[in-house]
Design an enzyme around this catalytic site. Structure first.
Site, PDB file in Angstrom:
ATOM      1  N   TYR A 198       8.419   2.632  -7.585  1.00 24.52           N
ATOM      2  CA  TYR A 198       6.972   2.732  -7.314  1.00 24.52           C
ATOM      3  C   TYR A 198       6.658   4.035  -6.598  1.00 24.52           C
ATOM      4  CZ  TYR A 198       2.659   2.244  -4.612  1.00 24.52           C
ATOM      5  OH  TYR A 198       1.442   2.490  -4.020  1.00 24.52           O
ATOM      6  N   LYS A 211       4.514   7.447  -7.785  1.00 28.43           N
ATOM      7  CA  LYS A 211       3.327   7.952  -7.076  1.00 28.43           C
ATOM      8  C   LYS A 211       3.547   9.419  -6.656  1.00 28.43           C
ATOM      9  CE  LYS A 211       0.061   5.953  -6.041  1.00 28.43           C
ATOM     10  NZ  LYS A 211      -1.224   5.722  -6.786  1.00 28.43           N
ATOM     11  N   THR A 266      -0.186   7.314  -1.615  1.00 23.73           N
ATOM     12  CA  THR A 266       0.337   6.392  -0.605  1.00 23.73           C
ATOM     13  C   THR A 266       1.276   7.113   0.354  1.00 23.73           C
ATOM     14  OG1 THR A 266       1.915   4.567  -0.372  1.00 23.73           O
ATOM     15  CG2 THR A 266       2.026   5.770  -2.405  1.00 23.73           C
ATOM     16  N   ASP A 267       1.403   6.565   1.569  1.00 25.33           N
ATOM     17  CA  ASP A 267       2.361   7.138   2.526  1.00 25.33           C
ATOM     18  C   ASP A 267       3.809   6.940   2.058  1.00 25.33           C
ATOM     19  OD1 ASP A 267       2.567   4.394   2.975  1.00 25.33           O
ATOM     20  OD2 ASP A 267       2.253   4.501   5.145  1.00 25.33           O
ATOM     21  N   GLU A 268       3.999   6.039   1.065  1.00 23.67           N
ATOM     22  CA  GLU A 268       5.373   5.756   0.629  1.00 23.67           C
ATOM     23  C   GLU A 268       6.025   6.959  -0.051  1.00 23.67           C
ATOM     24  OE1 GLU A 268       6.099   1.850  -0.984  1.00 23.67           O
ATOM     25  OE2 GLU A 268       4.293   1.064  -0.033  1.00 23.67           O
TER      26      GLU A 268
END
Ligand code: NAD
Ligand code: TYD
Length: 339
Positions: free
Chosen positions: A153, A157, A125-127
């Site tokens: 979260y 990741k 994810t870009d997060e």
């Protein structure tokens, strides 16, 4: 070609399975999914009788079950979507995020080493890049932007991404990683912004916007994400990271207003609630690498994608009504009850 898709009973994984089975008549797809609260066998109804598809209920952390499946089906490619995916839940209870997102990834890669595969693909994810300031619209995440996470979260990741790159360097495992921006589309679990607002609006319930609604996300229609992963697993280079995003930045409040307008619901349903802890301000992907190396470009404009998505929720009420009638009620009360 035999592909194991983990987390295929969830939002993006199911859309990916539909895409692959439709595009490749010779590919065999096995969905490995634990069926957590976010996994739903009803989602896989469109492919359940397809002879090229099969389902295995298992936890990616369960080494014995994962090895057994690898032994049985001898996969060529693994695409790992399985994850705990909701930031708000990670703030309430980080433990299961670390277990599934990090340990589960390690178990899958150990199985890849033991049985041999052509490609392990990690859906990230870009997060993992943290956030960008609102007053610097010139800044974007590239593949070399340092990892700088905010939530349990995103930290889980990012940890998994590091582990994937370590397995590549240490053991020579042929891996790839994609880091995509926020997805929207059919089968999106109604705890996430867009489906939650559609479902609440349809039920004339309040639309809870965190903080002042100014946080920005870079929205991509789910099928465009699936097409990008398909390109990466078939033509992307092993050992590489690819960002995926379509330069479609929008503030949360603008999204919620669009949903009200499309459904003919009054904006008076919008209610501003206390902000998420550690709330990331802005995500914005630079997709130059996947465009120049693999020719990927998003095909669905937001104006069309949101209409398609709303239409899907209108035509598939039984899918989301079954979800929100159960355990979901307790979750909603806990997260929004005193907000
Ligand atoms: P989701 O929550 O809708 O689905 C997750 C699926 O994984 C569910 O079917 C669930 O049952 C399964 N699962 C969870 N724990 C498991 C375990 N231990 N073993 C086996 N299966 C398990 O998630 P999603 O939105 O479809 O996201 C899929 C992946 O894409 C995730 O890795 C997420 O981090 C990533 N991602 C999501 C977005 C987004 O906007 N939704 C954007 C970028 C990346
Ligand atoms: P979400 O769909 O949870 O995705 P992510 O946090 O992974 O980007 O949330 C998208 C944005 O919408 C995020 O800025 C938080 C905000 N949000 C609300 O304002 N209200 C809500 O009820 C939810 C679930 C999210």
């Amino acid at each position: 070609m035999t592909i194991i898709v983990t987390g295929g009973a969830g939002f993006i994984g199911s859309n990916f399975i539909f895409y692959i089975l439709k595009k490749y008549s010779q590919h065999r797809v096995i969905c490995l999914d634990k069926l957590t609260y976010a996994g739903n066998l009803a989602t896989l109804k469109p492919v359940i009788d397809n002879p090229n598809f099969s389902f295995c209920r298992a936890d990616i952390c369960d080494r014995e079950a994962v090895y057994k499946l690898f032994e049985e089906v001898q996969p060529d490619i693994i695409v790992n979507f399985a994850a705990e995916s909701h930031v708000d839940r990670s703030i309430e209870d980080p433990g299961v995020f670390l277990q599934t997102n990090i340990m589960g990834t390690a178990v899958l890669m150990d199985a890849c080493r033991k049985y041999g595969i052509e490609r392990y693909h990690q859906v990230s994810t870009d997060e993992v890049y943290g956030d960008l300031p609102l007053d610097r619209p010139d800044l974007f995440f590239t593949e070399t932007t340092p990892l700088h996470t905010s939530s349990p979260y995103s930290s889980s990741k990012a940890s998994a991404d590091l582990l994937v790159l370590a397995y590549s360097r240490t053991y020579g495992l042929p891996v790839s990683i994609s880091r995509c921006s926020n997805n929207y589309g059919p089968y999106h679990f109604p705890e996430k912004l867009i489906p939650l607002m559609i479902v609440n609006a349809l039920n004339d319930k309040l639309l809870p916007v965190y903080g002042n609604g100014g946080n920005v996300r870079d929205w991509l229609y789910v099928e465009d994400h699936c097409k990008a992963i398909d390109l990466i697993i078939h033509s992307g280079k092993a050992g590489e990271v690819y960002n995926i995003g379509g330069h479609n930045e929008m503030s949360n409040i603008d999204i919620v207003k669009i949903i009200c307008r499309e459904l003919g619901k009054p904006e008076s349903l919008i209610t501003y609630v206390p902000d998420r802890k550690g709330h990331d301000m802005r995500y914005a992907i630079d997709p130059t690498k996947i465009h120049s190396e693999l020719g990927w470009l998003p095909e669905i404009k937001f104006a069309d994608g949101i209409k398609k998505t709303i239409k899907w929720y209108l035509e598939n009420r039984s899918w989301w009504e079954a979800i929100i009638s159960g355990e979901y009620q307790k979750y909603y009360q806990k997260m929004y009850g005193d907000r």
